[in-house]
Scaffold this motif. Structure first.
Motif: not given
Length: 377
Positions: A310-318, A320-328
């Protein structure tokens, strides 16, 4: 000249023995930085410094600055004329792979043109203890498969170290395991050096090390260790009251040791035990407590494995979200830039249209004037 660097904190149970070992192995220059030790390590180091056996510096900050401190020491070693540099930790005993040679004798046979070469690190294991250095207790080379270690909550075996030719602009990575000097060739398997590693000598030492590392990372928010980072995973166990359980579980029981010896996962090795005396006597953990902790771990292990996923999934989601924010943000910046270019182009177009209209009006006026002149002829 062979130089060894070390940054150390709270390793009183082993640091003196470690230094004596490497001096006997032919290390000529020992550069040591004490990182604010409070367990007697500093006093031990000061004794060696007073005898002229090491050069001691102090850096009491606990900000995970190891790479910068060790880089500075490695560069100083080069400045002093060292040929070879070994960046070590207090729980490491470096040796030549050939048991009949010292480190100095082995390095004398290696052409410095190689630049750098990898040094395998062998984790040593054995029976558990509440306290004690444990050199005579931890007599088994640990070759358990990584999958088995991961079931015990350990990510992997220790990362190899590196021996390298001194250079005044060398850069040492955090953890000491890598430098920015590329190997120029390789050594035969039986050549070079290896390291006996004693990371979990006792529950007392292990708990202190985990707490020190965890608090240092908390004080360094700019660093972001991976979810699998052993120190941070153990720090979470400490906070959850499971560090004692984890410490006992990672050492083999008598049954696991017998099975591992038969499979080659453990190899008995007395090379350090036969040559070095433990500075602190072992204090055993009662058998009943060991059995209880192993029973607890059998129930905790699947829950911990699920938590890790779960921690790994959370880190990956985080991530991905950081990447999306940077992309936006990048897209917003691009849209703003395009709008500005479009506005500029529109202004240029309007200016061009106005200029063309002015030109056309001028042509009409000139034409009318010519017509007017002709009418008077």
């Amino acid at each position: 000249m062979i130089a060894m660097t070390m940054m150390v904190r709270d390793e009183a149970d082993i640091v003196g023995t470690m230094i004596e070992h490497h001096l006997d192995q032919g290390v000529d220059l020992f550069l040591v930085t004490d990182n604010g030790s409070v367990d007697g390590t500093r006093e031990i180091l000061e004794g060696f410094a007073a005898d002229g056996k090491i050069e001691l510096a102090h850096d009491p900050r606990h900000l995970k600055q190891q790479h910068a401190v060790v880089t500075a020491m490695a560069r100083e070693a080069a400045h002093r004329g060292a040929l070879w540099v070994l960046n070590a930790d207090a729980d490491e005993f470096w040796v030549a792979k050939d048991p009949h040679r010292t480190i100095k004798e082995e390095l004398a046979t290696i052409d410095p043109v190689i630049g750098a070469f990898q040094v395998p690190v062998i984790d040593m294991t054995g029976a558990v203890a509440a306290a004690g250095t444990g050199l005579q207790r931890l007599i088994y080379r640990d070759h358990r498969p990584d999958e088995l270690l991961q079931e015990l909550g350990i990510h992997a075996h220790a990362t190899p170290d590196v021996a390298f030719v001194a250079r005044e602009d060398v850069e040492v990575a955090q953890g000491n395991h890598f430098v920015d000097i590329a190997p120029n060739g390789s050594l035969a398997d039986a050549r070079g050096l290896e390291v006996y590693h004693f990371p979990w000598r006792s529950l007392a030492q292990f708990a202190r090390k985990v707490e020190n590392a965890g608090r240092a990372y908390e004080a360094s928010p700019h660093l972001r260790p991976s979810a699998n980072h052993h120190g941070m995973r153990d720090y979470r166990r400490l906070q959850d009251g499971l560090l004692r359980t984890s410490y006992i579980a990672r050492h083999p029981s008598e049954e696991e040791l017998a099975e591992g010896l038969a499979k080659g996962w453990f190899v008995e090795d007395h090379r350090i035990a036969a040559t070095r005396t433990s500075a602190v006597a072992d204090e055993p953990i009662p058998t009943a407590e060991i059995e209880l902790e192993r029973a607890i771990m059998s129930r905790v292990r699947p829950l911990e494995a699920r938590l890790q996923r779960l921690e790994q999934e959370k880190r990956k989601a985080t991530d991905d979200l950081d990447f999306a924010r940077r992309h936006i943000d990048e897209l917003d910046s691009l849209v703003a830039s395009l709008r500005e270019e479009s506005d500029h182009a529109q202004r240029e177009r309007e200016a061009a249209v106005n200029q063309l209209e002015d030109i056309n009006r001028s042509r009409v006026v000139r034409a009318a004037r010519r017509v007017g002149l002709l009418s008077h002829l």
